[in-house]
Design an enzyme around this catalytic site. Structure first.
Site, PDB file in Angstrom:
ATOM      1  N   LYS A  16       1.230   8.037   2.630  1.00  0.00           N
ATOM      2  CA  LYS A  16       0.582   6.738   2.820  1.00  0.00           C
ATOM      3  C   LYS A  16      -0.292   6.707   4.066  1.00  0.00           C
ATOM      4  O   LYS A  16      -0.760   5.649   4.481  1.00  0.00           O
ATOM      5  CB  LYS A  16       1.644   5.630   2.926  1.00  0.00           C
ATOM      6  N   PRO A  31       0.826  -1.209   0.000  1.00  0.00           N
ATOM      7  CA  PRO A  31       0.000   0.000   0.000  1.00  0.00           C
ATOM      8  C   PRO A  31       0.860   1.259   0.000  1.00  0.00           C
ATOM      9  O   PRO A  31       1.585   1.534   0.957  1.00  0.00           O
ATOM     10  CB  PRO A  31      -0.806  -0.122   1.294  1.00  0.00           C
ATOM     11  N   GLU A  32       0.809   1.959  -1.091  1.00  0.00           N
ATOM     12  CA  GLU A  32       1.540   3.204  -1.238  1.00  0.00           C
ATOM     13  C   GLU A  32       0.520   4.283  -1.584  1.00  0.00           C
ATOM     14  O   GLU A  32      -0.670   4.055  -1.413  1.00  0.00           O
ATOM     15  CB  GLU A  32       2.609   3.044  -2.335  1.00  0.00           C
ATOM     16  N   ARG A  52      16.163  -3.571   0.391  1.00  0.00           N
ATOM     17  CA  ARG A  52      14.857  -3.851  -0.213  1.00  0.00           C
ATOM     18  C   ARG A  52      15.009  -4.526  -1.562  1.00  0.00           C
ATOM     19  O   ARG A  52      15.928  -4.238  -2.318  1.00  0.00           O
ATOM     20  CB  ARG A  52      14.068  -2.541  -0.409  1.00  0.00           C
ATOM     21  N   ARG A  90      -1.037  -8.800   9.418  1.00  0.00           N
ATOM     22  CA  ARG A  90       0.237  -8.799  10.153  1.00  0.00           C
ATOM     23  C   ARG A  90       0.277  -7.820  11.316  1.00  0.00           C
ATOM     24  O   ARG A  90       1.298  -7.691  11.970  1.00  0.00           O
ATOM     25  CB  ARG A  90       1.372  -8.511   9.185  1.00  0.00           C
TER      26      ARG A  90
END
Length: 288
Positions: A54, A2-3, A278, A120
């Site tokens: 975000k 989700p950005e 990343r 999570r």
DNA sequence: GGCTTTGTTTTATA
DNA sequence: GTATAAAACAAAGC
């Protein structure tokens, strides 16, 4: 994950379905996700929905707001009279709500509900005075963003600002793009795809990027995000909109998640490396 | 059951 | 003190 485009997709949904509802009750099932006093939002009406990079802010009629960050796997799903008969994604949400990932439930008037699911449990929801939202470190330190949300007061990322942010920096370009204090809203998917589209190697030092390349990169960021708005965001992990529906950007991603596949621009082969810890996808043939 | 995942925060280093 | 890099953290699926 989700950005900016995913969170904006949620924001638009909340604007459409949540605004005007009164919050009648809050059930917090996982206490650590919810900070502040739930009593302060009971009885208040939802007035506006803002987005900061975000992050989301739901402003209420009583001078309080809900500040929300969904991190990797958060979902905000609305259920009410308008969504009767609307099916949610079985894969991302399941057959019924609430489910085992539902950690906070907002009971609204007119027999409607807003569910916060988070597989999570990385996300957070905070009750905060509306006037103090801007003082929260996450919001306060955020850099300019490409698509500022109305009422957020966020600075719009222009080409001139972008050149200034990139220019002369010693950092590697990809981690710089994802640094929220420099630019708000860009995460791994859109950093990878924007660099791919602009033909710039993610490993390049920011100071080695020419004015022309900076312009191309800026335009590429706008382009990939607009494309994602069109497809309703990327649902690679758990993302769904407020109706519980998935986005489709992942099916149209340029480089992200395409290790080993053929480059759509030059026919090269997409590689995966690690940059700043990343996963990074790029085409070594045309991204120089 | 160790490994992997990402956005943010914290700690370390130059 | 500042800029940058690296590590830590959350939790769960495979």
């Amino acid at each position: 994950m989700p950005e900016l485009p995913e969170v904006e997709t949620i924001r638009r949904g909340l604007e459409r379905y949540l605004v005007g509802h009164k919050i009648q009750g809050v059930e917090v099932r996982v206490a650590k996700l919810f900070e502040g006093d739930a009593k302060n939002i009971i009885g208040a009406k939802v007035v506006t929905i803002r987005r900061f990079g975000k992050g989301l802010v739901i402003d209420l009629s009583n001078k309080y707001s809900l500040a929300i960050h969904i991190k990797l796997t958060g979902q905000l799903i609305y259920r009410g009279a308008e969504t009767k008969g609307v099916k949610v994604s079985r894969e991302k949400v399941g057959d019924e709500l609430p489910n085992k990932s539902t950690h906070v439930i907002f009971k609204l008037d007119k027999d409607a509900y807003l569910y916060y699911n988070d597989r999570r449990r990385f996300g957070w929801i905070r009750v905060v005075e509306t006037s103090k939202v801007g003082e929260m470190p996450f919001f306060k330190s955020m850099g300019p963003e490409p698509f500022p949300s109305a009422g957020s007061g966020q600075v719009k990322l222009t080409l001139e600002l972008f050149k200034k942010i990139v220019g002369g920096k010693k950092t590697v370009i990809k981690p710089l793009l994802m640094d929220q204090t420099r630019i708000g809203g860009i995460g791994n998917i859109y950093a990878n795809d924007a660099l791919f589209l602009a033909g710039i190697s993610p490993k390049r030092s920011a100071k080695q990027i020419s004015k022309e390349e900076a312009k191309n990169l800026f335009n590429a960021i706008i382009e990939v995000m607009e494309k994602s708005f069109k497809y309703g965001g990327a649902s690679e992990l758990s993302f769904v909109n407020v109706l519980g529906h998935e986005g489709e950007y992942q099916e149209h991603a340029l480089a992200y998640g395409r290790k080993g596949e053929k480059c759509s621009i030059c026919g090269g082969k997409i590689e995966k490396i690690f940059l700043g810890g990343r996963g990074t996808f790029f085409c070594p043939k045309h991204q120089k």
